[in-house]
Enzyme design. Structure first.
Site, PDB file in Angstrom:
ATOM      1  N   HIS A 240       0.807  -1.279   0.020  1.00 49.35           N
ATOM      2  CA  HIS A 240       0.119   0.024   0.134  1.00 49.35           C
ATOM      3  C   HIS A 240       0.615   1.303  -0.087  1.00 49.35           C
ATOM      4  CE1 HIS A 240      -3.633  -2.230   1.137  1.00 49.35           C
ATOM      5  NE2 HIS A 240      -3.012  -2.858   2.148  1.00 49.35           N
TER       6      HIS A 240
HETATM    7  C1  BDR Z   1      -3.180   1.254   5.129  1.00 49.94           C
HETATM    8  O1  BDR Z   1      -3.658   0.690   6.281  1.00 49.94           O
HETATM    9  C2  BDR Z   1      -2.446   0.347   6.875  1.00 49.94           C
HETATM   10  O2  BDR Z   1      -2.768  -0.844   7.695  1.00 49.94           O
HETATM   11  C3  BDR Z   1      -1.283   0.038   6.007  1.00 49.94           C
HETATM   12  O3  BDR Z   1      -0.063   0.623   6.709  1.00 49.94           O
HETATM   13  C4  BDR Z   1      -1.911   1.196   5.047  1.00 49.94           C
HETATM   14  O4  BDR Z   1      -1.136   2.473   5.101  1.00 49.94           O
HETATM   15  C5  BDR Z   1      -3.856   0.332   4.175  1.00 49.94           C
HETATM   16  O5  BDR Z   1      -5.535   0.282   4.264  1.00 49.94           O
END
Ligand code: BDR
Ligand code: CA
Length: 320
Positions: A240
């Site tokens: 992500h």
């Molecule tokens: C986002 O939520 C967190 O768990 C991850 O680091 C990322 O930034 C994904 O939805």
């Protein structure tokens, strides 16, 4: 070409940690500092994790400033189901010897932006609390922000609810401040980040390389994949947060569309949804405020991650 000054606001976090590695390795970015926020876990833990990543890479000159733990309106709800008790379970790194700076995250961002001759880019890959408070507190500095490269939201998907992605769901009010600030937003939502996978069969690329950085990434992937290849049924681990950094390093990796982006606050079952208006331009009620990224060249993106690890490894061995 001069390096682009950036501040990375994050909540490490497995994917945050890999995003930090790419940024620290890059010749295109000048990381002015890392600010931490409560999200994947409380800010005390995400700060320790950020410091650990800096110590691992030997880049201990980069300042870390501690930010808000709780969202603007509610108590934090941590993601230990994804990231474990420490917020970055898996790798066994020693407790960091370095400490955060005295300034709070918001004060630190203001100082760096104020003192910078060039416009600064903010990378926001955790809940938007720090950035939201900064934008509300320092309207006179908005013109010195180049853009805000965000991991959050999504056009078609949510992960914490059917329509809300974690970073926005955690602090929707702050996210709305960001989206309505007038500063251009580069939005990497779940539509693209769920394509930005390191696939399970690719984990061995990292495990088979020598050196602490590659082994760190391999350990992160092993733990992170428990949730993602388990109950979330993906083919691997979504990177992500790396998307929001990689796009600043090599925009040719990504494809997106200009849009109006806003955040739902009041919906009974849609609070925290990212609302993306892609209707024909003349039908959109206000000017576009950002670009929504939908696609990534996954192979080249993976190469960038591998290459970043390689650079950091060679810096470490040259320093010995
Ligand atoms: C986002 O939520 C967190 O768990 C991850 O680091 C990322 O930034 C994904 O939805
Ligand atoms: Ca994150």
């Amino acid at each position: 070409m001069s390096k682009r000054p950036v501040i990375i606001d994050c909540d490490p976090g497995h994917d945050d940690a890999i995003a930090l590695l790419i940024a620290l390795a890059s010749d295109e970015l000048d990381v002015k500092g890392i600010t931490t926020v409560g999200g994947n876990n409380k800010v005390e833990k995400t700060t320790i994790n950020a410091l650990k990543v800096l110590e691992l890479t030997g880049m201990t000159h980069i300042p870390v400033a501690v930010g808000r733990s709780n969202p603007l309106m509610k108590e934090i709800r941590v993601a230990d189901d994804v990231h474990g008790e420490s917020g970055m379970d898996g790798p066994e790194l020693k407790e960091p010897a370095i400490k955060p700076v005295e300034l709070s995250a918001v004060e630190f961002i203001a100082k760096v932006v104020e003192e910078s001759e060039e416009k600064v880019t903010l990378v926001a890959v955790g809940p938007f609390t720090n950035i939201g408070v900064f934008l509300l507190s320092y309207p006179q500095l908005h013109e010195k922000i180049e853009c805000i490269s965000v991991m959050g939201g999504g056009y078609l998907e949510g992960n914490r609810t059917a329509v809300a992605e974690f970073n926005i769901w955690q602090d929707p009010e702050a996210a709305r401040v960001v989206m309505r600030s007038g500063i251009p937003v580069l939005l990497h939502g779940l539509d693209v980040t769920h394509k930005a996978l390191i696939k399970k069969e690719e984990f061995s690329i990292f495990r088979n390389e020598k050196g602490p950085i590659f082994q760190f990434v391999a350990d992160l992937l092993d733990f992170y994949s428990i949730c993602y290849t388990g109950e979330r049924k993906l083919e691997g681990c979504p990177m992500h947060d790396s998307c929001a950094v990689a796009n600043l390093i090599d925009p040719t990796l990504f494809k997106g569309e200009s849009a109006v982006i806003d955040i739902e606050l009041d919906g009974e079952i849609t609070r925290g949804a990212c609302i993306i208006d892609l209707r024909p331009k003349e039908r959109r009620p206000v000017e576009d405020n950002g670009k929504v990224i939908f696609d990534v060249d996954r192979k080249r993106f993976l190469d960038l991650i591998i290459e970043s690890c390689r650079k950091l490894e060679s810096r470490l061995s040259n320093a010995q």
